[in-house]
Design a protein around this motif. Structure first.
Motif, mmCIF file in Angstrom:
data_model
loop_
_atom_site.group_PDB
_atom_site.id
_atom_site.type_symbol
_atom_site.label_atom_id
_atom_site.label_comp_id
_atom_site.label_asym_id
_atom_site.label_seq_id
_atom_site.Cartn_x
_atom_site.Cartn_y
_atom_site.Cartn_z
ATOM 1 N N VAL A 1 10.101 21.083 3.042
ATOM 2 C CA VAL A 1 10.969 19.990 3.513
ATOM 3 C C VAL A 1 10.190 19.106 4.479
ATOM 4 N N GLU A 2 9.433 19.748 5.332
ATOM 5 C CA GLU A 2 8.666 18.985 6.325
ATOM 6 C C GLU A 2 7.638 18.085 5.647
ATOM 7 N N VAL A 3 6.979 18.580 4.620
ATOM 8 C CA VAL A 3 6.012 17.749 3.894
ATOM 9 C C VAL A 3 6.737 16.603 3.182
ATOM 10 N N ALA A 4 7.887 16.906 2.569
ATOM 11 C CA ALA A 4 8.626 15.862 1.839
ATOM 12 C C ALA A 4 9.057 14.738 2.772
ATOM 13 N N GLU A 5 9.482 15.089 3.963
ATOM 14 C CA GLU A 5 10.052 14.083 4.872
ATOM 15 C C GLU A 5 9.033 13.527 5.857
ATOM 16 N N GLY A 6 7.885 14.185 5.988
ATOM 17 C CA GLY A 6 6.959 13.783 7.041
ATOM 18 C C GLY A 6 5.617 13.279 6.585
ATOM 19 N N THR A 7 5.423 13.119 5.262
ATOM 20 C CA THR A 7 4.127 12.644 4.768
ATOM 21 C C THR A 7 4.330 11.443 3.856
ATOM 22 N N GLU A 8 3.259 10.693 3.663
ATOM 23 C CA GLU A 8 3.333 9.512 2.781
ATOM 24 C C GLU A 8 2.238 9.473 1.727
ATOM 25 N N SER B 1 -5.654 10.223 5.194
ATOM 26 C CA SER B 1 -5.101 10.353 6.525
ATOM 27 C C SER B 1 -3.602 10.049 6.355
ATOM 28 N N PRO B 2 -2.832 10.060 7.424
ATOM 29 C CA PRO B 2 -1.391 9.909 7.225
ATOM 30 C C PRO B 2 -0.967 8.698 6.402
ATOM 31 N N LEU B 3 -1.569 7.545 6.597
ATOM 32 C CA LEU B 3 -1.063 6.338 5.962
ATOM 33 C C LEU B 3 -1.985 5.745 4.915
ATOM 34 N N GLU B 4 -3.174 6.277 4.742
ATOM 35 C CA GLU B 4 -4.080 5.717 3.743
ATOM 36 C C GLU B 4 -5.045 6.788 3.243
ATOM 37 N N CYS B 5 -5.624 6.476 2.116
ATOM 38 C CA CYS B 5 -6.578 7.410 1.503
ATOM 39 C C CYS B 5 -7.911 6.691 1.323
ATOM 40 N N THR B 6 -8.990 7.464 1.386
ATOM 41 C CA THR B 6 -10.316 6.891 1.162
ATOM 42 C C THR B 6 -10.406 6.356 -0.269
ATOM 43 N N PRO B 7 -10.802 5.104 -0.439
ATOM 44 C CA PRO B 7 -10.978 4.603 -1.814
ATOM 45 C C PRO B 7 -11.933 5.511 -2.603
ATOM 46 N N GLN B 8 -11.567 5.804 -3.832
ATOM 47 C CA GLN B 8 -12.399 6.656 -4.690
ATOM 48 C C GLN B 8 -12.835 5.847 -5.910
ATOM 49 N N TRP C 1 -1.576 20.292 11.964
ATOM 50 C CA TRP C 1 -1.888 19.166 11.092
ATOM 51 C C TRP C 1 -1.102 17.973 11.617
ATOM 52 N N TRP C 2 -1.791 16.909 11.922
ATOM 53 C CA TRP C 2 -1.129 15.744 12.504
ATOM 54 C C TRP C 2 -0.790 14.742 11.424
ATOM 55 N N TRP C 3 0.420 14.261 11.445
ATOM 56 C CA TRP C 3 0.891 13.386 10.391
ATOM 57 C C TRP C 3 1.862 12.379 11.006
ATOM 58 N N LEU C 4 1.621 11.120 10.782
ATOM 59 C CA LEU C 4 2.474 10.066 11.335
ATOM 60 C C LEU C 4 2.616 10.189 12.840
ATOM 61 N N GLY C 5 1.578 10.651 13.458
ATOM 62 C CA GLY C 5 1.608 10.775 14.907
ATOM 63 C C GLY C 5 2.383 11.978 15.389
ATOM 64 N N LEU C 6 2.934 12.727 14.471
ATOM 65 C CA LEU C 6 3.694 13.905 14.862
ATOM 66 C C LEU C 6 2.921 15.144 14.438
ATOM 67 N N GLU D 1 -0.432 2.189 -2.484
ATOM 68 C CA GLU D 1 0.002 3.000 -3.635
ATOM 69 C C GLU D 1 -0.489 2.396 -4.951
ATOM 70 N N ILE D 2 -0.540 1.089 -5.032
ATOM 71 C CA ILE D 2 -1.073 0.460 -6.258
ATOM 72 C C ILE D 2 -2.555 0.821 -6.422
ATOM 73 N N ARG D 3 -3.294 0.782 -5.317
ATOM 74 C CA ARG D 3 -4.716 1.134 -5.403
ATOM 75 C C ARG D 3 -4.887 2.586 -5.867
ATOM 76 N N ILE D 4 -4.075 3.473 -5.287
ATOM 77 C CA ILE D 4 -4.199 4.891 -5.665
ATOM 78 C C ILE D 4 -3.744 5.111 -7.108
ATOM 79 N N TYR D 5 -2.710 4.393 -7.521
ATOM 80 C CA TYR D 5 -2.250 4.458 -8.921
ATOM 81 C C TYR D 5 -3.385 3.984 -9.844
ATOM 82 N N GLY D 6 -4.061 2.906 -9.451
ATOM 83 C CA GLY D 6 -5.194 2.422 -10.243
ATOM 84 C C GLY D 6 -6.311 3.454 -10.316
ATOM 85 N N GLU D 7 -6.538 4.129 -9.196
ATOM 86 C CA GLU D 7 -7.550 5.189 -9.191
ATOM 87 C C GLU D 7 -7.121 6.353 -10.084
#
Lengths: 377, 138
Positions: B41-48, A352-359, B2-7, A292-298
């Motif tokens: 709601v699903e986006v709020a609770e299921g994405t990061e 992707s779910p947990l990270e974003c491509t550095p821009q 759309w796959w998110w957090l393995g779900l 999140e810090i990296r994305i905030y910096g971007e």
């Protein structure tokens, strides 16, 4: 001699130390003492078909200028034309009216208008001699109006190296954000990311920090606009103000960072800042992860890019683009992601779910836009 | 899908993309009308990522608190681990025409959290019940 300036539209209060300049043109410019810039200010009234004309001289060695035109309330404005010493019209909003390519925010109607010149690597170097810039003050129905006073501010830079430069940035904690240690930690770390990104493109940042304790929101219109004027006045001319706020309450169409213009003004106005919402960049736990810090910096670097004049290489309709020559005019979401997924000015992070491509990337043409800005010196 | 957090995330990818934009061009009302509250709601609770994606979705659920969003907003107000969702949802309440009963006390209970309190400006609220929470002692 210190001379106060009566604000146009109540939005600009100019610092003192004004000296009359014998420019030789029809515009009575006054010089303002600004470190590293030749800075001139004047007021013109719209005449004829509703055009306020500013005439100014560019001297040998001056490489770029940034003009801001701020009409008296309640009018908006755009830059109608810019004419070089040869009499050639080098910028005409009419030529860009189809909206397919964005060259400068000055081509659009706004509450005030700002144009940097030159913008692109393909533009000829700034030529010494007499230039003419026409501002069209607009009413609510986008009609040019006569007898409207337009405050004009012109900053010219003499820059030996247009491929390297320094941008002065003032980070201002407003809305009580300085009281939140996590927001301060995250913001300072994000500023370091911003510095790294810009360093990759020959830009260094000279960063200072401050606070603002008055009422403020993300909106730079209405009464909150005065807060942005006050912040910019304290910073002085030629500074990019980044205002960190936490308020969400006026979210109609929320933004996580917003630039006061493309490019933004270098003088105090209601649009003289980038505003970022610290909380939104921290996510649901309000605690910054490294990602999140990296994305905030971007985000800071992206909004700073807007403030220096860069548009998105493509908008989300995938059918309007910036005017930069080396940004491909992609035509679909998948194609544009493939082309620009790591581009700093792409409209959104590709995640992707947990990270974003550095821009971090900029094309050579985008880099030139930033370096030509008069605020980079 | 759309796959998110393995779900498997049932929310349409277009919604995720639009909410991910750095400069959103659609209003919460448009999102609610197009995709419905459940998807938000699903986006709020299921994405990061990006971090504003769940926050923006939560604010739109708050905006739809009188159209089915109330259960999620109450859930977030009671979740100490994710104060940002509560902050965003309460901000969204400003776009709701009415507040369901029981919501103002839940907001009041959360005001003891200073990070929540700093993120909302209830004194500016259009809802008198929320304004009273911060002006009652004045």
């Amino acid at each position: 001699m210190a001379i106060g300036y009566a604000a146009s539209g109540g939005t600009i209060r100019v610092t003192p130390f004004l000296l009359l300049v014998a420019c030789g043109g029809s515009t009575a410019w006054e010089a303002v003492d600004v470190d590293g810039l030749t800075h001139l200010e004047a007021v013109e009234k719209s005449r004829g078909k509703g055009i306020a004309t500013f005439v100014f001289d560019v001297e040998e060695g001056q490489d770029a200028f940034l003009f801001t035109g701020d009409p008296e309330a309640p009018f908006g404005a755009y830059v109608r034309t810019l004419t070089d010493p040869n009499g050639d019209v080098v910028f005409a909003a009419r030529d860009l009216a189809d909206g397919v390519e964005s060259l400068s925010g000055a081509q659009f109607a706004n509450v005030l208008t700002t144009l940097n010149w030159p913008i692109l690597a393909t533009h000829p170097p700034l030529q010494a001699g007499r230039w003419k810039l026409e501002v069209g003050p607009l009413d609510e129905e986008f009609r040019q109006r006569r007898k409207v006073e337009v405050f004009g501010a012109l900053s010219l830079k003499d820059d030996d190296d247009l491929s390297a430069g320094t941008l002065t940035v003032r980070i201002v904690y407003a809305d009580g954000t300085d009281q939140d240690p996590e927001l301060v930690r995250g913001t300072e770390a994000a500023v370091a990311v911003w510095e790294e990104i810009y360093a990759e493109h020959g830009l260094s940042l000279n960063v200072t920090y401050g606070t603002y304790t008055g009422p403020i929101s993300q909106s730079t219109s209405g009464s909150d606009g005065d807060a942005y004027v006050a912040i910019a006045e304290e910073s002085g001319i030629g500074v990019l103000n980044v205002v960190v706020i936490s308020d969400f309450t006026d979210w109609q169409i929320p933004v996580y960072g917003v630039s006061g213009g493309i490019p933004g003004p270098l003088v105090p106005t209601i649009r003289s800042a980038v505003a970022v919402n610290g909380f939104t960049n921290a996510g649901p736990d309000l605690t910054f992860s490294e990602e999140e810090i990296r994305i905030y910096g971007e985000t800071l670097a992206h909004e700073g890019g807007h403030y220096l004049g860069a548009f998105h290489p493509v908008e989300e309709d995938w059918s309007t683009w910036d005017a930069v020559d080396d940004t491909e005019q992609c035509g679909s979401e998948s194609g544009c992601i493939q082309t620009f997924r790591d581009n700093l000015m792409f409209p959104y992070p590709v995640c992707s779910p947990l990270e974003c491509t550095p821009q971090h990337a900029l094309t050579s043409g985008q880099r030139t836009v930033l370096h030509y800005n008069a605020g980079v010196r | 899908m759309w796959w998110w957090l393995g779900l498997a995330l049932a929310a349409p990818p277009e919604l995720v993309t639009s909410l991910s934009a750095r400069h959103a061009s659609q209003t919460c009302d448009e999102f609610v009308e197009t995709y419905g509250v459940e998807a938000l709601v699903e986006v709020a609770e299921g994405t990061e990522m990006p971090p504003w994606l769940p926050m923006r979705a939560a604010s739109c659920v708050g905006a739809a608190v009188d159209r089915g969003g109330d259960a999620a907003v109450l859930r977030w107000l009671g979740n100490d681990a994710l104060p940002g969702l509560a902050v965003a949802a309460v901000a969204g309440l400003e776009q709701a025409r009415t507040l369901p009963e029981g919501l103002a006390p839940a907001v009041a209970a959360r005001l003891a959290d200073p990070r929540f309190a700093r993120g909302v400006r209830l004194e500016r609220s259009r809802h008198p019940a929320l304004v009273e929470l911060v002006t009652a002692g004045d």
